[in-house]
Design an enzyme around this catalytic site. Structure first.
Site, mmCIF file in Angstrom:
data_model
loop_
_atom_site.group_PDB
_atom_site.id
_atom_site.type_symbol
_atom_site.label_atom_id
_atom_site.label_comp_id
_atom_site.label_asym_id
_atom_site.label_seq_id
_atom_site.Cartn_x
_atom_site.Cartn_y
_atom_site.Cartn_z
ATOM 1 N N GLY A 166 0.708 -2.186 8.851
ATOM 2 C CA GLY A 166 1.806 -1.242 8.730
ATOM 3 C C GLY A 166 2.848 -1.444 9.794
ATOM 4 N NE ARG A 167 1.298 2.674 13.291
ATOM 5 C CZ ARG A 167 0.436 3.509 13.854
ATOM 6 N NH1 ARG A 167 0.848 4.420 14.705
ATOM 7 N NH2 ARG A 167 -0.847 3.438 13.562
ATOM 8 C CB THR A 199 -9.142 1.887 11.876
ATOM 9 O OG1 THR A 199 -7.914 2.338 11.305
ATOM 10 C CG2 THR A 199 -9.839 0.948 10.908
ATOM 11 C CG ASP A 237 -12.157 17.657 -5.409
ATOM 12 O OD1 ASP A 237 -13.056 18.503 -5.675
ATOM 13 O OD2 ASP A 237 -10.985 17.968 -5.179
ATOM 14 C CB ILE A 238 -16.490 18.467 -7.777
ATOM 15 C CG1 ILE A 238 -15.266 18.721 -8.661
ATOM 16 C CG2 ILE A 238 -16.678 19.595 -6.755
ATOM 17 C CD1 ILE A 238 -15.399 19.956 -9.542
ATOM 18 C CE LYS A 284 -2.041 1.750 3.775
ATOM 19 N NZ LYS A 284 -1.880 3.232 3.778
ATOM 20 C CG ASP A 292 -5.093 4.332 1.673
ATOM 21 O OD1 ASP A 292 -6.280 4.545 1.362
ATOM 22 O OD2 ASP A 292 -4.691 4.291 2.856
ATOM 23 N NE ARG A 310 -1.166 -1.684 15.823
ATOM 24 C CZ ARG A 310 -1.363 -1.076 14.654
ATOM 25 N NH1 ARG A 310 -1.668 -1.799 13.582
ATOM 26 N NH2 ARG A 310 -1.251 0.237 14.551
ATOM 27 C CE LYS A 341 -7.499 6.812 4.316
ATOM 28 N NZ LYS A 341 -6.120 6.352 4.053
#
Length: 232
Positions: A206-207, A116, A66-67, A34, A61, A177, A63
């Site tokens: 991710g982390r 999240t 907009d118009i 991602k 990703d 997690r 996100k």
């Protein structure tokens, strides 16, 4: 089942150089990555092309929201990359415009419901008068009716969303997690196997991987936990 097709590693790092080093460290433990907002603004689109050329799957990703005309034209540009996934916000106008912009490409579009990191009080402070579960359910229904490929939601809403969307839709869940890991800034989380059992199709991690001393071993641990969902 190759769970690497369902594990998406979030390259939440500040530079493309850092991202390339991370991909090399993870090696064959992942093949789906991602690229989010931080990296998109630091050369992420070129990195996406590089990863796709090397045979990896890429999730943009972005996100988008907009118009409609702007969303449609942005999706047209992204569809030329050969990426596998793209996020837009799960508002009807935005999702409809994204479908028009995709045209005949293989890009799959998913709608972001509620981040999240948000808890119930955060949703209330943002002006929502419904519970997070009700908001996610309403947006899942819109995604289904409009015909996009699925949604992004937390693992805690995955089960209800699967009932709404049916068996074939994508339900992509961040907030993953391992049981012994700190939740960080995520409010609505689950273990990898728990999220899959509750209806998630893909997990964004991710982390727990990118900040591990051994990212490849961390990714392998996630895959092993995911496999436990199939055995359960």
């Amino acid at each position: 089942m190759d769970f690497r097709e369902r594990l998406i590693v979030a390259l939440d790092v500040p530079s493309t150089e850092d991202a390339i080093v991370l991909v090399e460290k993870i090696g064959d433990a992942a093949n789906f990555y991602k690229i989010g907002l931080e990296l998109l603004y630091a050369g992420g689109m070129e990195l996406a092309r590089q990863l796709i050329d090397e045979g990896y799957k890429v999730f943009i990703d972005a996100k988008l929201h907009d118009i409609p005309n702007t969303v449609e034209r942005a999706v047209q540009q992204i569809s030329n990359l050969g990426a596998s996934l793209l996020t837009v916000h799960a508002y009807p106008q935005t999702m409809q415009a994204a479908l028009q912009g995709r045209n005949e490409s293989k890009l799959r579009i998913i709608g972001v419901t509620i981040l999240t990191s948000m808890a119930e009080h955060d949703a209330k402070n943002a002006g929502y008068d419904k519970s997070i579960t009700d908001i996610v359910s309403a947006r899942a229904q819109s995604a289904r009716d409009i015909g996009i490929d699925g949604i992004v939601c937390s693992p805690q809403e995955a089960k209800a969303s699967r009932k709404i969307l049916g068996p074939d839709a994508l339900i992509v869940t961040p907030g993953i997690r391992m049981a012994d890991h700190d939740s960080g800034d995520q409010s609505r989380i689950a273990t990898p196997s728990g999220a899959l059992r509750d209806g998630a199709s893909h997990l964004v991690v991710g982390r727990p991987i990118t900040r591990a001393k051994d990212p490849r071993a961390a990714a392998q641990s996630i895959l092993e936990d995911m496999a436990g969902a199939k055995a359960a």
